[in-house]
Scaffold this active site. Sequence first.
Site, short mmCIF file in Angstrom:
data_model
loop_
_atom_site.label_atom_id
_atom_site.label_comp_id
_atom_site.label_asym_id
_atom_site.label_seq_id
_atom_site.Cartn_x
_atom_site.Cartn_y
_atom_site.Cartn_z
N ARG A 1 4.63 -7.63 12.11
CA ARG A 1 3.43 -6.62 13.29
C ARG A 1 2.33 -8.08 13.24
NH1 ARG A 1 1.05 -1.24 9.72
NH2 ARG A 1 2.97 -0.52 10.30
N ARG B 1 -5.76 5.56 0.48
CA ARG B 1 -4.38 4.76 1.17
C ARG B 1 -5.08 3.68 -0.43
NH1 ARG B 1 -1.88 3.39 6.45
NH2 ARG B 1 -1.09 5.53 7.28
N CYS C 1 1.56 10.40 9.61
CA CYS C 1 2.74 10.21 10.56
C CYS C 1 3.35 9.81 9.75
CB CYS C 1 1.62 8.58 10.62
SG CYS C 1 2.77 7.80 12.02
N THR D 1 6.18 8.68 10.26
CA THR D 1 6.76 7.60 9.33
C THR D 1 6.58 6.71 8.33
OG1 THR D 1 4.36 5.98 10.13
CG2 THR D 1 7.17 6.19 12.14
N ARG E 1 4.23 0.57 2.85
CA ARG E 1 4.34 -0.81 2.97
C ARG E 1 3.84 -1.57 3.00
NH1 ARG E 1 3.24 -4.20 7.83
NH2 ARG E 1 0.93 -3.49 7.30
N GLU F 1 -6.29 7.55 8.28
CA GLU F 1 -5.00 7.85 8.49
C GLU F 1 -4.87 9.28 7.27
OE1 GLU F 1 -2.34 5.58 10.76
OE2 GLU F 1 -0.31 6.88 10.15
N ARG G 1 0.92 -0.83 0.00
CA ARG G 1 -0.11 -0.29 -0.25
C ARG G 1 0.18 1.46 0.36
NH1 ARG G 1 2.22 3.37 4.50
NH2 ARG G 1 1.95 1.92 6.41
N GLU H 1 -1.48 -2.92 12.56
CA GLU H 1 -0.44 -2.72 14.18
C GLU H 1 -1.65 -2.04 15.55
OE1 GLU H 1 0.34 1.29 13.18
OE2 GLU H 1 3.02 1.30 14.22
P1 ADP Z 1 -1.64 -0.44 7.15
O1 ADP Z 1 -1.53 -0.90 6.21
O2 ADP Z 1 -2.26 1.07 6.58
O3 ADP Z 1 -0.50 0.34 8.19
P2 ADP Z 1 -2.48 -1.66 9.02
O4 ADP Z 1 -1.13 -2.08 9.51
O5 ADP Z 1 -3.41 -1.82 10.02
O6 ADP Z 1 -2.51 -1.15 8.25
O7 ADP Z 1 -2.99 -2.99 8.12
C1 ADP Z 1 -3.99 -2.60 7.82
C2 ADP Z 1 -4.93 -4.28 7.33
O8 ADP Z 1 -4.41 -5.44 6.06
C3 ADP Z 1 -5.22 -5.32 8.46
O9 ADP Z 1 -6.17 -5.47 8.23
C4 ADP Z 1 -4.06 -5.93 7.90
O10 ADP Z 1 -4.45 -7.22 8.52
C5 ADP Z 1 -4.35 -6.31 6.70
N1 ADP Z 1 -2.73 -6.80 5.83
C6 ADP Z 1 -1.21 -6.28 6.52
N2 ADP Z 1 -0.68 -6.56 5.43
C7 ADP Z 1 -0.74 -7.95 5.16
C8 ADP Z 1 -0.67 -9.02 3.77
N3 ADP Z 1 0.14 -9.03 3.36
N4 ADP Z 1 -2.45 -9.04 3.87
C9 ADP Z 1 -3.53 -9.20 3.92
N5 ADP Z 1 -3.99 -8.77 4.91
C10 ADP Z 1 -2.23 -7.99 4.89
N1 ILO Z 2 0.75 6.92 16.28
C1 ILO Z 2 1.45 5.01 16.81
C2 ILO Z 2 1.53 5.04 15.40
C3 ILO Z 2 2.89 5.25 14.49
C4 ILO Z 2 2.75 4.71 13.32
N2 ILO Z 2 1.90 3.95 12.29
C5 ILO Z 2 1.01 4.58 11.28
C6 ILO Z 2 -0.04 3.80 11.77
N3 ILO Z 2 1.46 5.43 11.34
C7 ILO Z 2 2.78 5.47 17.26
O1 ILO Z 2 2.48 6.29 17.90
O2 ILO Z 2 2.59 4.09 17.78
#
Ligand code: ADP
Ligand code: ILO
Length: 343
Positions: free
Chosen positions: A295, A215, A257, A259, A266, A211, A112, A300
């Site tokens: 994760r 995305r 953010c 990061t 990601r 966020e 993403r 996260e």
């Molecule tokens: P972001 O990718 O925006 O940092 P999250 O860590 O919250 O956010 O993940 C968002 C969603 O994407 C969650 O439901 C997570 O389980 C799903 N996800 C992340 N990576 C994968 C993957 N490789 N396969 C399937 N689902 C995934």
């Molecule tokens: N504000 C949260 C998440 C930081 C990084 N992740 C994202 C989704 N931006 C923290 O500081 O732990």
Amino acid sequence: MQYPIFPKECSSMLCKYLTPEVFDRLKDLKTANGFTLEQAINSGVQNIDSGIGVYAGDEESYELFAPLFDTIIEAYHGFGKEDKHQSNLNPNDLNAPNPDPEGNYIVSTRIRVGRNVDNMPLGTAISKEQRDQVESSVVEGLSRLKGELSGRYYPLLGMDKEAQDALIKDHFLFKEGDRFLDTAGLNRDWPAGRGIYHNNDKTFLVWVNEEDQLRIISMQKGGDIKEVFTRLVNAIKRIETRVPFSYNDHLGYITSCPTNLGTAMRASVHIAVPKLAKDMESFKAITDKYHLQIRGIHGEHSESEGGIYDISNRRRLGITEVEAVQDMADGVTALIAAEKALV
Ligand code: ADP
Ligand code: ILO
């Protein structure tokens, strides 16, 4: 505003780098959108278990509050004040054959990017009218996508709870009520203005006004990283002909953010490495070597289930998109080799 009290156990970058001196320099400043230091740090002040603890209100926040943001950016990405970001979205430069062609370890692959609309405040500082305007212009742009990318937009407002929960459980949709986003002001007026676009197979999805304002997501079962990257790049290129993204030569793509700055990318796999996970030290030695983050499988701040982890690139700024995906591909190849070697 008074200097916040951080308890002893707080280990966020906010409590490390917001010294009383930095606080005094920044506490009365406001960006043109009216975004203040108090708003930038509220999430980390309220959530003392934050890893980072700060969010920007707009592109200007990164300049105005630079004495705080720069130290965090340097610590997280190893990226200095004078450095320039470079983008490379060419799939031909990626060397990522499927690390698991037999499908024994990798459940799914997802890449993403975050994007925000140029000349708009970020979600932390946006008004309801501006957010609604972002939603309609993004949805209009998405409605023009063709072929594999063509799909439908599903607004959160009016979506039935069962459908929403199923999309979250199946890893397609963002969750609701995240406390880090809540305290950053990112959930104001929820659920208005939020939604998800996806194609029929749910291999291409766009989250609207979470966020970040967009995305853009490409995902599928298995470990064909290059196919997932190629689909994502095609989508980004099509969408940016209709929606202008916020970008500058120093920080790359601007995100809420710090990061996520730079590539805002990601690239992750959900991978089963149950043997390796019994020895977290060896597991972490590999993920650290390849700059990867571990994760849980519901995103996260979630836990692993059944020895399945979400493994993704940690660095996003000061490296290109191709390098970010390459970190993940090389690291995942090493993790599979280590898992295979264990009896
Ligand atoms: P972001 O990718 O925006 O940092 P999250 O860590 O919250 O956010 O993940 C968002 C969603 O994407 C969650 O439901 C997570 O389980 C799903 N996800 C992340 N990576 C994968 C993957 N490789 N396969 C399937 N689902 C995934
Ligand atoms: N504000 C949260 C998440 C930081 C990084 N992740 C994202 C989704 N931006 C923290 O500081 O732990």
